[in-house]
Write an enzyme that holds these catalytic residues in place. Structure first.
Site: not given
Length: 286
Positions: A176, A234
């Site tokens: 990611r 995150c």
């Protein structure tokens, strides 16, 4: 106050009758059945905490997928769980404390210092052969008074310039960060200047945190140091709290970006870069 408490120490504490509030934060990305898992088996006396509704406000493009709830709402929830001002709280989940760390951080941010993570979570309790209970728990309401702002935190504006004077860590999975996949947020990649530091690398194979020395070595290799201002994000501010806890275990203090990439990537004025380099593929090729 130590960040972690192991299963044997918790068992002894409970056996001795010491006042302890157990909070079960059974939540994982893509799994909406946390309460059902809890009802099938949990630590005796543990109260279920719903991350989506009790540890977060409704999703808001301006604040991310899991915005921090108002202080009053969090205090009301904590009282519902039976928390009093002088209690010791132990939080856990069944995913290496990836979710429980959100509750740990929020209580610490609220000025509640006596909170631990059960190292290894439910798996460690089971591995020790300790008993489980099933069904719901209904504690007596507590009277805790919570504040806010006790833990360092940054916003999007600070995240944009953080890497110019400090270290910004991206706690998501490497794919990611690199922008190879993005299953949830509107754009793939990472905040310019951020360094990849997947939260999963904080844990050993059994789901327990690495030792303080191992965590310290890990973070120092990423650029963390005594004089380095460090912040973490995150996807939505949940697992980044786990990284803040790991940094604390290693002896470092770090700020949390609560809105994280879900907030950042929704704003078209914010740049997003891809690849393994902090400033993206073009910077890496120069």
């Amino acid at each position: 106050m130590d960040t972690l408490l192991d299963a044997a120490a918790l068992k002894e504490r409970l056996k001795a009758g010491k006042r302890t509030v157990l909070l079960d934060v059974r939540w994982a990305l893509g799994d909406p059945h946390g309460r059902e898992h809890y009802l099938r088996g949990h630590l005796p006396g543990a109260v279920f905490v719903d991350l989506a509704t009790e540890l977060a406000a409704p999703a808001d493009p301006r604040r991310g997928r899991h915005p921090l709830p108002p202080r009053e709402q969090f205090e009301e929830a904590a009282r519902r769980w039976g928390v009093n001002n002088d209690d010791v709280v132990v939080a856990y989940d069944d995913s290496g404390n990836m979710a429980a760390a959100r509750l740990w951080w929020m209580l610490r941010d609220a000025g509640f210092g006596s909170v631990h993570l059960l190292d290894g979570g439910l798996a460690a309790w089971r591995a020790a052969g300790f008993e489980l209970a099933s069904g719901p728990e209904q504690p007596e309401p507590g009277d805790v008074t919570l504040g806010d702002g006790a833990m360092p935190a940054i916003d999007a504006g600070e995240a944009a310039s953080w890497s110019r004077h400090g270290l910004l860590l991206d706690a998501r999975a490497g794919e990611r960060y690199r922008g190879e996949v993005e299953p949830i947020d509107p754009r793939a990649g990472h905040i310019p200047g951020a360094v990849s530091a997947p939260t999963s690398a904080n844990l050993a194979a059994d789901g327990r945190f690495l030792s303080p020395a191992e965590l310290r070595a890990r973070f120092e290799a990423l650029g963390v140091g005594a004089g380095v201002a460090t912040a973490v994000y995150c996807g939505s501010g949940v697992t980044a709290a786990h990284e803040v806890a790991a940094l604390e275990i290693a002896g470092f203090r770090a700020a949390l970006y609560p809105g994280s990439f879900s907030e950042w990537s929704t704003d078209p004025s914010n740049d997003v870069v891809t690849g393994t380099a902090p400033y993206g593929q073009e910077a890496a090729s120069r």
